[in-house]
Design an enzyme around this catalytic site. Sequence first.
Site, PDB file in Angstrom:
ATOM      1  N   GLU A  48       0.832  -1.214   0.000  1.00 40.09           N
ATOM      2  CA  GLU A  48       0.000   0.000   0.000  1.00 40.09           C
ATOM      3  C   GLU A  48       0.862   1.257   0.000  1.00 40.09           C
ATOM      4  O   GLU A  48       0.587   2.205  -0.730  1.00 40.09           O
ATOM      5  CB  GLU A  48      -0.945   0.003   1.208  1.00 40.09           C
ATOM      6  CG  GLU A  48      -2.023  -1.047   1.148  1.00 40.09           C
ATOM      7  CD  GLU A  48      -3.002  -0.853  -0.004  1.00 40.09           C
ATOM      8  OE1 GLU A  48      -3.247   0.298  -0.422  1.00 40.09           O
ATOM      9  OE2 GLU A  48      -3.524  -1.868  -0.495  1.00 40.09           O
ATOM     10  N   ASN A  52       1.091   3.914  -3.052  1.00 37.58           N
ATOM     11  CA  ASN A  52       0.796   5.342  -2.846  1.00 37.58           C
ATOM     12  C   ASN A  52       1.924   6.215  -3.387  1.00 37.58           C
ATOM     13  O   ASN A  52       1.671   7.231  -4.032  1.00 37.58           O
ATOM     14  CB  ASN A  52       0.593   5.651  -1.358  1.00 37.58           C
ATOM     15  CG  ASN A  52      -0.825   5.395  -0.891  1.00 37.58           C
ATOM     16  OD1 ASN A  52      -1.690   5.005  -1.663  1.00 37.58           O
ATOM     17  ND2 ASN A  52      -1.049   5.606   0.386  1.00 37.58           N
ATOM     18  N   ARG A 106      -9.548   4.121  -7.630  1.00 37.64           N
ATOM     19  CA  ARG A 106      -8.909   3.835  -6.350  1.00 37.64           C
ATOM     20  C   ARG A 106      -9.926   4.004  -5.216  1.00 37.64           C
ATOM     21  O   ARG A 106     -10.738   4.911  -5.231  1.00 37.64           O
ATOM     22  CB  ARG A 106      -7.718   4.758  -6.140  1.00 37.64           C
ATOM     23  CG  ARG A 106      -6.736   4.621  -7.290  1.00 37.64           C
ATOM     24  CD  ARG A 106      -5.332   4.472  -6.794  1.00 37.64           C
ATOM     25  NE  ARG A 106      -4.498   4.068  -7.905  1.00 37.64           N
ATOM     26  CZ  ARG A 106      -3.946   2.873  -8.007  1.00 37.64           C
ATOM     27  NH1 ARG A 106      -4.122   1.984  -7.076  1.00 37.64           N
ATOM     28  NH2 ARG A 106      -3.220   2.553  -9.051  1.00 37.64           N
TER      29      ARG A 106
END
Length: 148
Positions: A48, A52, A106
């Site tokens: 994650e 990002n 997203r």
Amino acid sequence: MNIVNSMKLSFISKSANESFARAAVAAFLLPLDPTVAEIADVKTAVSEAVTNAIVHGYPDTFGTVYIDMKLTDTGKAIIKIRDKGVGIPDIEKAMEPLYTTSSDERAGLGFAVMQSFTDSVKVRSTVGKGTTVTLEKNIIRAATHGQK
């Protein structure tokens, strides 16, 4: 708490490198004797954070993603994922579940996922200079679980 090992890694912000980052961090974690669940937790949180950095840190260009990882004598893994991208103007807002600045599909759950799979998530960011996400995970020795 003393640092017993550390590593630094950097790679271009291509989505194909996300799986490389997961695997590298998982492999470096092995001396702490983590359970399969602990490895999966760390891999998910790192995935994650790296995603990002790739998607939000460098939205219109390629840059470098940096990982700095330390292991302590108390069984703690400290993982810093950093970019030198666009930065986050409002960290508190960005950490709210379902918030996203991305125009694609997203979900805006990256920070919530990181928080649910680690013991600590800290975010520092400066607009125009980048973002650093620090993940901490305490690894409970497998011997404590009666495994080995």
